[in-house]
Design an enzyme around this catalytic site. Structure first.
Site, PDB file in Angstrom:
ATOM      1  N   THR A 296       0.819  -1.208   0.000  1.00  0.00           N
ATOM      2  CA  THR A 296       0.000   0.000   0.000  1.00  0.00           C
ATOM      3  C   THR A 296       0.854   1.259   0.000  1.00  0.00           C
ATOM      4  O   THR A 296       1.995   1.245   0.454  1.00  0.00           O
ATOM      5  CB  THR A 296      -0.993   0.031   1.175  1.00  0.00           C
ATOM      6  OG1 THR A 296      -1.837   1.172   1.035  1.00  0.00           O
ATOM      7  CG2 THR A 296      -0.289   0.081   2.518  1.00  0.00           C
ATOM      8  N   ARG A 297       0.250   2.335  -0.552  1.00  0.00           N
ATOM      9  CA  ARG A 297       0.904   3.649  -0.515  1.00  0.00           C
ATOM     10  C   ARG A 297      -0.063   4.683   0.035  1.00  0.00           C
ATOM     11  O   ARG A 297       0.137   5.869  -0.077  1.00  0.00           O
ATOM     12  CB  ARG A 297       1.371   4.079  -1.912  1.00  0.00           C
ATOM     13  CG  ARG A 297       0.391   3.846  -3.029  1.00  0.00           C
ATOM     14  CD  ARG A 297       0.807   4.526  -4.301  1.00  0.00           C
ATOM     15  NE  ARG A 297       0.097   5.780  -4.421  1.00  0.00           N
ATOM     16  CZ  ARG A 297      -1.038   5.956  -5.100  1.00  0.00           C
ATOM     17  NH1 ARG A 297      -1.609   4.937  -5.734  1.00  0.00           N
ATOM     18  NH2 ARG A 297      -1.601   7.132  -5.162  1.00  0.00           N
TER      19      ARG A 297
ATOM     20  N   HIS B 190      -7.752   2.217   5.456  1.00  0.00           N
ATOM     21  CA  HIS B 190      -9.092   2.427   5.989  1.00  0.00           C
ATOM     22  C   HIS B 190      -9.727   1.060   6.239  1.00  0.00           C
ATOM     23  O   HIS B 190      -9.081   0.031   6.080  1.00  0.00           O
ATOM     24  CB  HIS B 190      -9.905   3.265   5.003  1.00  0.00           C
ATOM     25  CG  HIS B 190      -9.312   4.630   4.762  1.00  0.00           C
ATOM     26  ND1 HIS B 190      -9.210   5.572   5.767  1.00  0.00           N
ATOM     27  CD2 HIS B 190      -8.767   5.193   3.661  1.00  0.00           C
ATOM     28  CE1 HIS B 190      -8.641   6.668   5.281  1.00  0.00           C
ATOM     29  NE2 HIS B 190      -8.343   6.459   4.008  1.00  0.00           N
TER      30      HIS B 190
ATOM     31  N   HIS C  61      -9.279  -1.596   3.530  1.00  0.00           N
ATOM     32  CA  HIS C  61      -7.984  -2.278   3.466  1.00  0.00           C
ATOM     33  C   HIS C  61      -7.864  -3.302   4.597  1.00  0.00           C
ATOM     34  O   HIS C  61      -7.272  -4.359   4.425  1.00  0.00           O
ATOM     35  CB  HIS C  61      -6.844  -1.253   3.550  1.00  0.00           C
ATOM     36  CG  HIS C  61      -6.929  -0.182   2.519  1.00  0.00           C
ATOM     37  ND1 HIS C  61      -7.389   1.070   2.787  1.00  0.00           N
ATOM     38  CD2 HIS C  61      -6.653  -0.202   1.185  1.00  0.00           C
ATOM     39  CE1 HIS C  61      -7.384   1.791   1.686  1.00  0.00           C
ATOM     40  NE2 HIS C  61      -6.942   1.047   0.695  1.00  0.00           N
TER      41      HIS C  61
ATOM     42  N   ARG D 117      -8.140  -3.527  -6.931  1.00  0.00           N
ATOM     43  CA  ARG D 117      -8.532  -2.685  -8.056  1.00  0.00           C
ATOM     44  C   ARG D 117      -7.448  -1.647  -8.335  1.00  0.00           C
ATOM     45  O   ARG D 117      -6.916  -1.052  -7.419  1.00  0.00           O
ATOM     46  CB  ARG D 117      -9.832  -1.985  -7.661  1.00  0.00           C
ATOM     47  CG  ARG D 117     -10.464  -1.248  -8.758  1.00  0.00           C
ATOM     48  CD  ARG D 117     -11.653  -0.455  -8.253  1.00  0.00           C
ATOM     49  NE  ARG D 117     -12.222   0.289  -9.354  1.00  0.00           N
ATOM     50  CZ  ARG D 117     -11.712   1.417  -9.813  1.00  0.00           C
ATOM     51  NH1 ARG D 117     -10.670   1.958  -9.233  1.00  0.00           N
ATOM     52  NH2 ARG D 117     -12.259   2.033 -10.839  1.00  0.00           N
TER      53      ARG D 117
HETATM   54  P1  ADP Z   1      -1.335   1.079  -4.782  1.00  0.00           P
HETATM   55  O1  ADP Z   1      -2.003  -0.032  -5.500  1.00  0.00           O
HETATM   56  O2  ADP Z   1      -0.899   2.154  -5.718  1.00  0.00           O
HETATM   57  O3  ADP Z   1      -0.307   0.660  -3.831  1.00  0.00           O
HETATM   58  P2  ADP Z   1      -3.309   1.436  -2.628  1.00  0.00           P
HETATM   59  O4  ADP Z   1      -2.491   1.616  -1.438  1.00  0.00           O
HETATM   60  O5  ADP Z   1      -4.569   2.253  -2.724  1.00  0.00           O
HETATM   61  O6  ADP Z   1      -2.495   1.817  -3.938  1.00  0.00           O
HETATM   62  O7  ADP Z   1      -3.761  -0.047  -2.798  1.00  0.00           O
HETATM   63  C1  ADP Z   1      -3.148  -1.130  -2.149  1.00  0.00           C
HETATM   64  C2  ADP Z   1      -3.793  -2.439  -2.623  1.00  0.00           C
HETATM   65  O8  ADP Z   1      -5.153  -2.461  -2.215  1.00  0.00           O
HETATM   66  C3  ADP Z   1      -3.798  -2.628  -4.124  1.00  0.00           C
HETATM   67  O9  ADP Z   1      -3.626  -3.990  -4.437  1.00  0.00           O
HETATM   68  C4  ADP Z   1      -5.164  -2.161  -4.521  1.00  0.00           C
HETATM   69  O10 ADP Z   1      -5.567  -2.748  -5.737  1.00  0.00           O
HETATM   70  C5  ADP Z   1      -6.010  -2.613  -3.338  1.00  0.00           C
HETATM   71  N1  ADP Z   1      -7.201  -1.774  -3.122  1.00  0.00           N
HETATM   72  C6  ADP Z   1      -7.270  -0.517  -2.651  1.00  0.00           C
HETATM   73  N2  ADP Z   1      -8.540  -0.090  -2.561  1.00  0.00           N
HETATM   74  C7  ADP Z   1      -9.324  -1.096  -2.990  1.00  0.00           C
HETATM   75  C8  ADP Z   1     -10.748  -1.291  -3.137  1.00  0.00           C
HETATM   76  N3  ADP Z   1     -11.628  -0.344  -2.834  1.00  0.00           N
HETATM   77  N4  ADP Z   1     -11.181  -2.472  -3.603  1.00  0.00           N
HETATM   78  C9  ADP Z   1     -10.304  -3.431  -3.935  1.00  0.00           C
HETATM   79  N5  ADP Z   1      -8.972  -3.318  -3.808  1.00  0.00           N
HETATM   80  C10 ADP Z   1      -8.463  -2.179  -3.357  1.00  0.00           C
END
Ligand code: ADP
Ligand code: ADP
Length: 585
Positions: A200-201, A205, A208, A295
């Site tokens: 994650t970046r 919430h 997650h 996603r």
């Molecule tokens: P990044 O993918 O750029 O690291 P995030 O921290 O938002 O960005 O996402 C971390 C992981 O959680 C990723 O695999 C992302 O696809 C997944 N993810 C985040 N939000 C959702 C969501 N609402 N539904 C499904 N997967 C999510």
């Protein structure tokens, strides 16, 4: 230890140094020939992250910045020369001047001149930013954060054996920073055969939390919460804030025996599908057997036409193809949404039609809640998260912003900016005005009008602006800033949400007619060269926040429009109506 240091110092007087080396994660002492006399190259924060992950084995089997054969095959086939899958170029760019006179070794240092490694220059080769961007990122659109950055990299890539003198030093969250070997050991101690890693970046919430807990249950193993703390997308929540959140959540809501929080100093490329494959390879090196992919994994947002750079599940598809080869199984999720009536989360594709669902996007968190000082709902985030975010992100009208005027000479930037300054001072804000002409008398004194000098000037103004805005100040700049990629870089530096680009769109004929400083006449006569609009390009903004028409509107009207924009977007409290007038009038 003291004795050892003395010995090292003594020897260095004779042209060499005895140093503690890290070689593939192991420490040993070695004699570095005259390293003190080698050219020292300060590497970028991105290369620093790459260097550390090369040195600790996180990019295994890669142990050096890529040579040409690896690089070319990675671009075209996502494989190293040896055939091993590796989707991302990991390269070190240099200014070719460093290599003049047949330099064979260089010392790599960080921005504070700490010497980190000695690198043998075995290869130096030219590269092409557009080619690399197109093949790896699938785009050359400067809205992609890496595309804009690549324009500033050195013209040659270098490769060769690396000897680490020390790993980059950190002073924050040091008990959460671990090498792959250390993480693997801790995971082994946890005693589960399966380990699912979560990348994650963003702040975590409830969604997650749900993803990670479901995944841990599905694989019946340990959970490695592995946030990126190196470089992420410009404008992301900084890692200090995020790590405080992760730590609070792991302490309060996760099974301690089964969960490991560890920080990853990765410099993300925001390359969507290719990045997802890379993330999985890295996590395999940290001991994961499974990897969560939801996603829009590692998505950089939208392009200049407002379209997402990658499809929401492109990353899942590419990883699925390559997962067996990597030895990490993807744990896939479709977009998770909150079912308001059932009070639980579910994947969007499993929700019956007509069900009431709630979602809050990252942008909404910032704009509809934090920016307005509004509490985030409990179904969306834990109180710990909400409290930390609110502390770090005060409401928008208390935050800093940068109003960046751009346009031809004589377009009306300074004139409008000066009126705007008075109007905002009247509203009780402190303001710094950085006028291009004035800046050239102090901050950028001595710089000329070549492309390099113009860029240096704009980047200086950008840097100062970013600091002012970061500390809650309001800064207004008025400089031609003719080049698109440089302005994009500045936008990145300041942060998209704080950057208000005002395009003073005055036709060149009008500017030339005004010719306030007599410059156009001189340029046309060839007395001065490299003049923007005459014999040097002006690249107009693609999607500026505000565009001004100075032919049909007065400077006062334009400044008032900017004030209105600030009010409507919450950067400025609404003006109190004059006595005796209600707002309805
Ligand atoms: P990044 O993918 O750029 O690291 P995030 O921290 O938002 O960005 O996402 C971390 C992981 O959680 C990723 O695999 C992302 O696809 C997944 N993810 C985040 N939000 C959702 C969501 N609402 N539904 C499904 N997967 C999510
Ligand atoms: P810049 O800072 O873009 O180089 P200046 O503000 O220094 O431009 O010069 C713009 C000139 O055009 C000034 O002399 C100003 O009085 C004149 N001008 C005429 N109409 C307008 C307008 N609507 N907005 C801004 N400037 C205008």
């Amino acid at each position: 230890m003291l004795e050892q240091q003395n010995v090292a110092r003594l020897i260095s007087a004779y042209g060499g140094t005895l140093v503690n080396l890290m070689v593939n994660g192991e420490e040993r002492q070695e004699w570095i020939e005259k390293s003190s006399r080698l050219p020292v190259v300060q590497i970028s924060p991105r290369s620093l992250c790459d260097l550390e992950l090369l040195a600790t084995g996180a990019f295994s089997p890669l142990t050096r910045f890529m040579g040409k054969a690896d690089y070319q095959r990675v671009l075209n086939e996502m494989r190293l020369e040896s055939g091993t899958l590796f989707p991302m170029p990991v390269t070190l760019s240099l200014d070719p001047k460093v290599l003049e006179g047949g330099v064979e070794q260089v010392v790599l240092s960080d921005a504070r001149n700490n010497r980190l490694a000695v690198m043998q220059i075995e290869e130096a080769y030219e590269w092409n930013a557009d080619e690399e961007a197109q093949l790896v990122l699938g785009t050359t659109d400067p809205r992609h954060p890496l595309v804009a950055e690549m324009k500033r990299w050195g013209k040659v890539y270098v490769s060769g054996a690396i000897k680490m003198l020390e790993l980059p030093r950190y002073h924050d969250f040091i008990n959460l920073r671990r090498t792959p070997a250390e993480v693997r050991e801790m995971l082994t101690e946890m005693g589960h055969e399966n380990v699912v890693a979560f990348q994650t970046r963003n702040p975590m919430h409830r969604i997650h939390e749900e993803l990670t807990k479901r995944a841990a249950e599905e694989v019946n193993g340990s959970l490695l919460i592995h946030p990126v703390v190196g470089m992420t997308k410009p404008g992301d929540v900084d890692h200090f804030t995020r790590v405080r959140i992760y730590r609070a959540l792991v302490e309060n809501y996760y099974d301690q025996k089964q969960t490991l929080l560890s920080l990853l100093p990765l410099a993300m490329r925001m390359a969507g599908p290719r990045e997802a494959v890379w993330h999985a390879i890295i996590r395999r090196n940290f001991g994961a057997t499974h990897f969560i992919i939801g996603r829009d994994h590692a998505g950089p947002g939208k392009d200049s036409n407002g379209k997402p750079f990658y499809g929401p599940y492109d990353a899942q598809m590419l990883l699925a193809q390559h997962a067996p080869e990597i030895g990490v199984q993807p744990v896939e999720f479709k977009e998770l949404v909150y079912l308001a009536d059932a009070e639980r989360y579910e994947e969007a594709n499993k929700v019956p039609e007509g069900t009431k669902i709630f979602t809050i996007s990252g942008t909404q968190v910032r704009e509809d809640y934090l920016a307005k000082g509004k509490q985030l709902p409990e179904w969306f985030t834990r109180k710990e998260t909400s409290d930390i975010l609110q502390q770090m992100y005060p409401p928008r009208e208390q935050q800093g912003i940068c109003i960046w005027f751009t346009g031809l000479s004589g377009a009306g930037k300074s004139t409008t900016a000066e009126i705007l300054v008075s109007m905002l001072l009247e509203r009780g804000r402190q303001i710094t005005l950085l006028d291009g002409d004035v800046v050239r008398t102090h901050l950028s004194k001595g710089l000329g009008f070549s492309r390099e000098d113009r860029d240096a000037n704009i980047l200086r103004i950008g840097y100062v602006s970013s600091e002012i805005a970061r500390h809650g100040g309001l800064v207004i700049t008025a400089a031609i800033s003719p080049y698109l990629s440089t302005r994009t870089e500045v936008r990145k530096l300041v942060g998209d949400e704080r950057f208000i680009e005002v395009f003073v769109d005055t036709p060149i004929e009008v500017c030339e007619e005004r010719d306030v400083k007599g410059m156009y006449a001189k340029a046309r006569q060839g007395i001065i060269t490299g003049f923007t609009g005459v014999d040097d390009p002006y690249e107009p903004p693609v999607n500026p926040e505000i565009t001004l028409d100075t032919v049909n509107f007065t400077p006062e009207q334009n400044a008032a429009n900017i004030v209105r924009y600030l009010e409507v977007n919450g950067y400025l409290p609404l003006a109190t109506p004059p006595m005796g007038l209600s707002r309805a009038n």
